[in-house]
Every structure is written in C-alpha cells, then in structure tokens.
Design a protein around this motif. Structure first.
Motif, short mmCIF file in Angstrom:
data_model
loop_
_atom_site.label_atom_id
_atom_site.label_comp_id
_atom_site.label_asym_id
_atom_site.label_seq_id
_atom_site.Cartn_x
_atom_site.Cartn_y
_atom_site.Cartn_z
N ILE A 418 36.42 57.12 116.32
CA ILE A 418 35.88 58.44 116.61
C ILE A 418 35.67 59.31 115.37
CG2 ILE A 418 36.68 58.62 118.98
CD1 ILE A 418 39.10 60.00 117.91
N ALA A 419 36.20 58.90 114.24
CA ALA A 419 35.98 59.71 113.05
C ALA A 419 36.12 58.89 111.80
CB ALA A 419 36.99 60.87 112.99
N ALA A 420 35.38 59.30 110.77
CA ALA A 420 35.52 58.74 109.44
C ALA A 420 36.15 59.82 108.59
CB ALA A 420 34.16 58.37 108.88
N GLY A 421 37.19 59.48 107.84
CA GLY A 421 37.90 60.50 107.08
C GLY A 421 37.93 60.22 105.59
N MET A 422 37.88 61.30 104.82
CA MET A 422 37.94 61.20 103.36
C MET A 422 39.05 62.10 102.87
SD MET A 422 33.91 61.28 103.37
CE MET A 422 34.12 61.63 105.10
N LEU A 423 40.06 61.50 102.27
CA LEU A 423 41.26 62.24 101.89
C LEU A 423 41.03 63.12 100.67
CD1 LEU A 423 43.66 59.28 102.50
CD2 LEU A 423 43.81 61.48 103.69
N ASN A 424 41.61 64.32 100.74
CA ASN A 424 41.61 65.17 99.55
C ASN A 424 42.58 64.56 98.53
OD1 ASN A 424 40.10 66.76 101.19
ND2 ASN A 424 41.40 68.59 101.02
N ALA A 425 42.38 64.88 97.27
CA ALA A 425 43.28 64.37 96.24
C ALA A 425 44.70 64.84 96.54
CB ALA A 425 42.84 64.89 94.88
N PRO A 426 45.71 63.96 96.33
CA PRO A 426 47.08 64.37 96.57
C PRO A 426 47.48 65.51 95.64
CG PRO A 426 46.98 62.19 95.53
CD PRO A 426 45.59 62.57 95.88
N GLN A 427 48.38 66.38 96.11
CA GLN A 427 48.85 67.51 95.29
C GLN A 427 49.52 66.99 94.03
OE1 GLN A 427 48.53 70.84 95.89
NE2 GLN A 427 47.20 70.37 97.62
N GLN A 428 50.29 65.92 94.18
CA GLN A 428 50.95 65.33 93.01
C GLN A 428 51.09 63.83 93.22
OE1 GLN A 428 54.43 67.68 93.01
NE2 GLN A 428 55.34 66.69 94.78
N ALA A 429 51.23 63.10 92.11
CA ALA A 429 51.45 61.66 92.20
C ALA A 429 52.89 61.40 92.66
CB ALA A 429 51.21 61.01 90.84
#
Lengths: 439, 300
Positions: A418-429
């Motif tokens: 039902i959806a394709a998602g693109m993650l935002n960059a992580p706040q920290q490694a």
C-alpha cells in the motif's frame, strides 16, 4: 562474476512518463522502430490490428499496449516493460500510464530507473501532470531526467516555444533534487530528434534522444561507500557429501552498499557482534572483494548468531539504527493512511510491524510545498510520516542509499502493498563506543 | 571506468539470484519449473549460483503434455539427476484420465490442458510458489508481468490489479490457497539468454542446433512430421536443415531453417533475426490476446 576488462555493454533502465495524449507509447514505438528493434512479425501484428482498429493506419502505441482492454479503450493500464539494444548499450524501458493510479504506477516503474523521460506536449506546455511526474522522479532520486518536448512539429518547430517550456520547468526545478536535466525538442510521430537528428530544428545543437540515452554516464549510480549487506538466506548444507562442507556456514545476500574484502572486520547489526570475513564464496570461486550490487555468500571467522534480516556492515560510513523513523511515503491504495494504524514494513530483508504515529505533512503537487498535519494520506498522495517499528531498523537515508533507505508497507490481511517509503537520514549514526569495532 | 562495475549479464544475474533467494527465504513450499528448455536451463544455473554449496532447496516441476520432443525429456531427466534434484513430473495424459483436464471435442493441442494439470500439481504438493523462466520480452501480455506475480485461489492472474513492485522489495505474502509465480528472468531477452549460455558454457538439448528433419509446411510454418502430426492430403514431406528457436509441443513448434550448429552461430543468427522468437509458436498466433487469456486462467 569476473569483471570483463574491455568495453562491456551495460544496462540503462529508464522510465517514460507523461499524461494521456503526450505520445509516450508512440515515442517508445518510434525508438524501437528507428533503432531497428522491431521484428517483422511484430510489424505484421501491428498492421493486422491497424486494419481492425486504426482505420488502416499503423498505431505504434499498440506495441506497448499489450492487454486486450488497453487496445479496446486505447489506454495503457499497467506498467509495461520493453527491451532494446544498440551496439553501445542495452535498455530496459518501463512505460507508465499517465492517467489513473499514476503515482502508484510511476513509482513501480521508476523506482530502480537510472533515468526518467518526462514528456510534455509542446502545445500544452507544463501542466500539473508534468510537475507531478518531475516531482516523483525527484523524490525517487532518479539520477537523470530528460524533458522531451514532444509534438514540436505542431508548434511549427519554433525555438521560442521550446525555450518557453524550458523556462517553465526551470522555475520549479531548483526546488527539487535532480542534478542532471536535459531538454530535447522532438516529434515522436515523425521521428525528429528521436534517433535521427531533425532537419527542422537547426537551432537545437544537443543530442538526439537515443544519442543521449546511449551516452549518459551511469557508472556512479550505485552506492560504493559504506559496506551494507542485508542477510537474505543462511547457507548451511544438510548432510553434504564433501567433508569440507560439514562446518560450512555462509550468509547469502546482495551487497546493498559499498565494498567488502576478505579479511576485513564486519559488524552484525542489530546485535553488535564483530567478526572477520573469512571468505567471499561464489559458485565461480572465492572473491577478494565484492561490491554493490553483487550477490555473494559471506563466511565469517567466528561462529556467531546471524539470521535473515540482520545486516553486516563495515567500519566506515556507519548507518543509523532505531525504531522511531521519519519517512516520505507515496500512498498507493484506495484505503487511506490513518494515524495509529498498524502495518507490516519490509525493509531490505527484514519484515517488522510498524505503526504510523504521525502524519506530518502532505506535498501539494502544484506548489511542492508541504501542507502540515493532514487528516490522512489518500491514494496517490505523497507525504511525510513518523513510524514506530516493533524492532529497530538498521538503515540509511534514502538520499544516500536507495537500497537501505527504502521500504514498503503491506496491509495485514489483504497483503496489499500500500505504500512506498523513503527514509529520512538518521539523526545520528549508531554508537560504537562499547565495541572494539572502530579501527 | 572503475573496476566496481557490472556488465549487462552480471547485472541480470545478480538481480535473478536475489529474486531466487527471496523465494527460498519467504516461501514454505516453493518449486522450480524445469522443462529442459533454454530459459529454464539458465534458471538452474542461477539456482546453483544462489544456493550452492547447499542443495537447491526446492524440487523441480514439469508438466508433461505427452507431446514433448523426446530429446527435451531426456535432457530434462539427465540434468535434474546431475544436480541431485527431485524432479516431479505430472502428465496431461493422467490429468485427462482422472477428469482433471477435459479436452474440447476435437481438441488435439495439449496447450490449454497444461493449465488444469499444473493447478492440480500445485494443489497436490501444496506449492505456494512456482519459479518459472518466462521473460517479459517474449510476448506483450508478459511485458506487463511482475517478478512476483500473484495468483488467487483459482490460479488466476489479474493484470489490472497487480501489486506495485518497488526497488528490490518483493511482497511475498499470501493467504492460504493463494499462489505466487516468480520470474527471475523477467528482464532477460532472448539474446541475453544465449549469451549467458555461452558465458556459463551450459549444455542445451540438441534440437536447438541445426539438424536434418522431416517437416511439413502448414499455416506458414515448418512443423515436424511425427505420428502425432500426420500429413493431410496434398501435403508433402520436406527434408530440411532446421533448428528450434523456442520449444513448445512437437505439434505446434515451428522449425526454422538454419545452419547454426553451435552457440556462437545462434547468437549471430538472433542478432540478425527479423522475426521474434515466438513468431514460430502456433499457440500464440491463435488470437491477438492468446497469451493473455491463457495467463488469466493460470498458465505459466
């Protein structure tokens, strides 16, 4: 999988998008026809269908519109894939319909593309669909874009009209994330600037469409910095006849980022255990190193617990990890996204439960501005959401790595995607201070 | 050009291996459809690349129409034995006897009858996934096919309502009774298949290479003369040097006149060909939507 030394032929994947009458199917037909990729029986079949439906005229669109309902209604229903080759390159075309379910279809067709062609009717100029398609191409981080200004013959081959359309695009392109954009004036119906340079556009000095497709540089489209290896399948022979294989334990998968070398240290996430690569096993013999997107089997020095869904990483360019995530999603289902609802989330080789904790914004397709806190995301909407997952994900921002920064949402019960998602960059490694992984 | 670079065959290979491993990891009871034809020969090599040094973790399945070329069946049995795989064969003949497949009056072709035979085999072994060697470049209904192609509990394909397939994230989830058909060679062309056979030095059945054969001209094609395809009045036997480009039933596979007796020559021949591979298959010519209709009913 040895790498050949001299002039290998590579593959360029491209997506064509445009609205209903922009002439997409005609353009593909023209590319195939003029590059001599069409066969006699295909032409005969076209001629047969021309007698029935086309009033005697060959309709190049019938080449791609393969389903009966498509031919009857003169529309394209689903993503169609076409293949052709020139001496310089092989091409995979995904042709996506422009009318209904366009976001869903375009995301399907374009997600792994190197390049997108957005078609514009020279008479119409930039319309909402052109903006939407360009926006999706940008969101999916397709590295290269061609704006094909089609039907240039119908505006009397006028350069002013071409420049006008180009500046319409240039007004909103800076707000998007596309680095390489090319504009080409052409007539798909007559073949001008598709494969052959047109004599009607002496004012245009750029390459033809095929010329550009053959030469655009795609060598750096894969991520080669920061080793990522989602474990896909644990390779443990049962009762092998070869005694050397009694203790074989390998981790099979596709390198999703970076390069791995025999003898290097790797860490298994999310457990944090550290080991050394003993051997990179393939059917064709062991490799000294493997890189994205090769499929290999990795043996480790130590007998540690690793299973499908775990990720092996290298010591440089560390990923993020967490169970609270921010992402952009394209919604692809008639049942709208609601806050608080639970879904299944598939990311690399791991599937976890996920709850949508907030719908932060929805993109307005006319202005590209985010509208804050919408009630829901409906079919074909693009928005930013916040998710909580049942297990932490090891991930990168989509902008950095398409393979470790993407996910799909699956509706439990119907199993619909039902959806394709693109993650935002992580706040920290991830933090490594309690391990001896840092070299 | 950097060394971290895949050519077109390596790219197609890694994509297909990834797909095969997803099948092994996500399904309980997968099967690999192996006919002995050139596409499924590539599938077997890809399965070796995906799963060795382990055994290939799924049985091979073949629906035998009873009208196969004998060379093909011999090759199929030998290759499965070499790889140490379990080969399951279900015959249209038996399905007809059991009433699972019912021929229409006067129906000679076994093509349509493969469908109920296959669906019965899926039910018998409770297969939740069948890997097949179909390619999108073969036919225009197939050009719309996904890598993971969902079939409902009647085995039907619904082209208007396919799951979106994004990046390399395949949704393999099923409810009981549903089935997945998976096509690792989706992005391969006929040329790619032969180039891969050459690079991997794969053995193929001898009927792909040129040989002498008794043929008859019918519907614009050279069909092999056998007991199953007797001559009609006014037809005559021609002894020709031919080979097959695609293999279907022995009664509907058109032979092409060719001197190509090795893989290099075949690749050269295909590069110069002016007719598609399936141009020699009578089963696809019966109507504009012949393949679409068979696929909707549960065909491979």
């Amino acid at each position: 999988m040895s790498v050949p030394a001299n002039h290998p032929i590579d593959i360029l994947r491209f997506n064509t998008c445009g609205s209903v009458d922009d002439g997409k199917s005609t353009l593909i037909g023209r590319l195939l026809y003029d590059s001599k990729s069409l066969m006699e029986d295909q032409l005969e079949a076209l001629e047969r269908s021309a007698d029935i439906t086309g009033k005697g005229q060959i309709n190049l669109a019938n080449l791609t519109d393969g389903l009966r309902a498509e031919r009857e209604q003169g529309i394209t229903i689903d993503v169609a894939y076409r293949y052709f080759a020139t001496p310089r390159r092989k091409f995979i075309i995904s042709d996506t319909p422009g009318h209904v379910q366009y976001t869903r279809n375009m995301v399907t067709g374009a997600s792994s593309a190197n390049l997108a062609i957005v078609l514009v009717d020279a008479r119409q100029g930039v319309i909402e669909q052109s903006r939407r398609h360009t926006c999706i191409a940008s969101l999916l981080r397709i590295p290269h874009l061609i704006v094909a200004v089609n039907k240039i013959d119908l505006v009397d081959w006028r350069e002013e009209r071409f420049i006008e359309i180009r500046s319409q695009f240039e007004q909103f392109l800076p707000r998007l994330d596309i680095k390489d954009v090319k504009f080409i004036p052409l007539s798909a119906l007559n073949g001008d600037n598709v494969v052959e340079t047109s004599r009607h556009t002496p004012w245009f000095s750029g390459p033809t469409l095929l010329g550009h497709l053959e030469s655009v540089h795609i060598g750096s489209d894969w991520n080669l910095s920061g080793f990522r290896f989602p474990v896909q399948w644990v390779n443990r022979p049962n009762n092998p006849s070869d005694p050397q294989l009694h203790d074989f334990r390998g981790y099979s998968g596709q390198v999703a980022g970076g390069i791995v070398r025999a003898g290097q240290k790797v860490m298994v996430l999310p457990s944090g255990q550290v080991s050394t690569v003993k051997r990179i096993w393939t059917l064709d013999g062991p490799l000294e190193e493997a890189f994205c997107p090769q499929s290999v089997t990795i043996e480790l020095q130590d007998d540690i617990d690793v299973s499908r869904g775990d990720m092996l990483i290298g010591p440089e360019n560390l990923p993020g990890a967490g169970d609270e995530l921010q992402a952009k999603v394209c919604w692809m289902h008639p049942r709208a996204l609601l806050r608080g609802k639970k879904y299944l989330l598939k990311h690399t080789t791991s599937t976890v439960q996920a709850m949508v904790t907030a719908i932060k914004s929805r993109v307005n397709m006319t202005t590209f501005e985010p509208e804050p806190e919408p009630q829901e995301l409906a079919m074909n909407d693009i928005g930013e959401i916040q998710l909580k997952t049942s297990r932490p994900l090891v991930y990168d921002g989509y902008a950095l790595n398409r393979l470790t920064g993407s996910f799909i949402l699956i509706e439990p019960g119907t199993n619909a995607t039902i959806a394709a998602g693109m993650l935002n960059a992580p706040q920290q490694a991830i933090h490594l201070e309690y391990t001896d992984f840092v070299i | 050009m950097s060394n971290y670079y895949l050519d077109h065959l390596q790219y197609l290979e890694t994509e297909a291996i990834h797909v095969m491993r997803e099948v092994a990891a996500e399904f309980e009871r997968p099967a690999l459809m192996f006919s002995g034809g050139k596409d499924s020969i590539c599938l077997l090599r890809l399965a070796e690349k995906a799963f060795r040094p382990s055994d290939i973790p799924m049985p091979f399945l073949n629906v035998d129409t009873g009208h196969h070329f004998p060379e093909l069946n011999d090759f199929r049995d030998r290759r499965a034995a070499q790889l140490g795989a379990r080969l399951i064969i279900r015959k249209v003949e038996d399905a007809i006897r059991q009433g699972i497949a019912v021929p229409a009056p006067g129906e000679v072709s076994r093509n349509r009858l493969q469908i109920p035979t296959l669906l019965a085999a899926i039910e018998e072994f409770r297969f939740d996934c069948c890997i097949g060697g179909a390619r999108r470049d073969e036919e225009k209904a197939r050009a719309k096919e996904r890598f993971f192609s969902f079939r409902d509990s009647f085995g039907q394909w619904d082209p208007k309502n396919q799951r979106p397939e994004i990046w390399n994230l395949y949704n393999a989830r099923l409810n009981p009774g549903e089935n997945m058909r998976v096509f690792p060679l989706s992005n391969w062309t006929e040329q790619d298949v032969w180039e891969y056979i050459r690079r991997e030095q794969l053995e193929v059945p001898t009927i792909y290479f040129s040989h002498r054969r008794k043929c008859v001209r019918r519907h614009g094609q050279w069909l092999p003369v056998t007991d199953l395809l007797p001559l009609k009045p006014n037809e005559e036997i021609h002894e020709l040097v031919v080979r097959v480009r695609t293999i279907g039933d022995i009664i509907s596979t058109g032979m092409v006149e060719s001197r190509a007796d090795n893989v290099d020559d075949i690749i050269t021949e295909i590069a110069a060909a002016r007719v598609t591979e399936r141009g020699s298959r009578a089963d696809d010519k019966s109507s504009e939507a012949a393949m679409e209709d068979r696929k909707k009913a549960g065909y491979f």
